[in-house]
Design an enzyme around this catalytic site. Sequence first.
Site, PDB file in Angstrom:
ATOM      1  N   LEU A 153      -4.294  -2.139   1.872  1.00  0.00           N
ATOM      2  CA  LEU A 153      -5.517  -1.794   1.173  1.00  0.00           C
ATOM      3  C   LEU A 153      -5.780  -0.321   1.443  1.00  0.00           C
ATOM      4  O   LEU A 153      -5.426   0.194   2.504  1.00  0.00           O
ATOM      5  CB  LEU A 153      -6.707  -2.622   1.683  1.00  0.00           C
ATOM      6  CG  LEU A 153      -6.658  -4.138   1.482  1.00  0.00           C
ATOM      7  CD1 LEU A 153      -7.880  -4.785   2.138  1.00  0.00           C
ATOM      8  CD2 LEU A 153      -6.581  -4.494   0.014  1.00  0.00           C
ATOM      9  N   ASP A 154      -6.410   0.361   0.496  1.00  0.00           N
ATOM     10  CA  ASP A 154      -6.795   1.741   0.742  1.00  0.00           C
ATOM     11  C   ASP A 154      -7.679   1.810   1.991  1.00  0.00           C
ATOM     12  O   ASP A 154      -8.408   0.861   2.308  1.00  0.00           O
ATOM     13  CB  ASP A 154      -7.569   2.317  -0.450  1.00  0.00           C
ATOM     14  CG  ASP A 154      -6.702   2.444  -1.690  1.00  0.00           C
ATOM     15  OD1 ASP A 154      -5.476   2.541  -1.545  1.00  0.00           O
ATOM     16  OD2 ASP A 154      -7.265   2.441  -2.804  1.00  0.00           O
ATOM     17  N   LYS A 155      -7.645   2.920   2.658  1.00  0.00           N
ATOM     18  CA  LYS A 155      -8.393   3.092   3.900  1.00  0.00           C
ATOM     19  C   LYS A 155      -9.859   2.713   3.724  1.00  0.00           C
ATOM     20  O   LYS A 155     -10.443   2.054   4.596  1.00  0.00           O
ATOM     21  CB  LYS A 155      -8.271   4.542   4.374  1.00  0.00           C
ATOM     22  CG  LYS A 155      -9.058   4.863   5.641  1.00  0.00           C
ATOM     23  CD  LYS A 155      -8.839   6.310   6.062  1.00  0.00           C
ATOM     24  CE  LYS A 155      -9.632   6.646   7.325  1.00  0.00           C
ATOM     25  NZ  LYS A 155      -9.408   8.042   7.767  1.00  0.00           N
TER      26      LYS A 155
END
Length: 342
Positions: A153-155
């Site tokens: 997942l994106d940060k």
Amino acid sequence: MSDEPLLSEDLLADEDAVTVLEARLEAGGARLDKALTDIFPALSRARLQALLAEGVVTRDGAPVSIASGKALPGVYAIALPAVVSAVPQPEKIPLTVLYEDAHLIVVDKPAGMAVHPAPGSETGTLVNALLHHCATSLSGIGGVARPGIVHRLDKHTSGVMVAAKSDAAHAGLSALFAAHDIERTYIALTRGAPHPARGRIISNLGRSTGDRKKMAVLRSGGREAITDYVVDEVFGAFPPKGSRPGQPPMAARVSCTLHTGRTHQIRVHMASKGAPLLGDPVYGTASPSAPVRAAVVEAGLTRQALHAAILGFVHPVTGEALRFETSPPEDMRRLEQGLAAL
């Protein structure tokens, strides 16, 4: 967001992690991957084939992806992730564990936590936390930098993630993600609302030719991306007295179901429908209305309003059907409450 087996392109989504190599090919005619090895001698032919397949190679700004195609003269550019040299160390970081057995672990990742080390996020990542929590029982297939990680997942996206503790689970989960045989639904809060209220978005996604750190909908090249979406609720839908009839809603809550998992897929797809995610500093193409801006500030939202709410799959070792669902974290809940009051 990216939510599929990790490839080199996935690392390119990390902030400040992109290095662009450029070189001019004076004479064409040779097979493309062979020609590129001549102008990029530091990269092996196999590596270049993988980069071509991932859509991170361009010629004169246009994506090229067919390794066996004929090379044409021009300026070729390759977007590469920066090298992270340090081996991640175990760190005692609290984890919200939703499920765990001898083969895999499912967690609710908080916003702000990077999945694996990258420039600017060398410590404090999910990998660091998993190395401590799982000790020696973490699959090594992902390599020293990303042990156990089969998707990301994106940060600044929160939500449900699975990691492999055994090599058998790692191989099985990777196969499920590669076949898109995974249930994945995200909750997004958007500026305005996509139209129509329910639909499927199919496009090719790849590196933006104008900004190599961004993804974009491409006319050619890239990789197919499919998102189903449903507008669950609209906010500020009834314009105040005196405003023009038919004024679109100020914001919306949208459920997005992935059938592929390309980098930043939901963020790009919602922006392509004129409804970028609130708080998104990359794809938020215009400022929301003043009441929505005030609600964002009041909620303390400092990231894209995106939460991976549902993850369902068949356990790759036991065959058990597993499904996990979590509510958005506090910043998104506060924002939704503020939007509901518009």
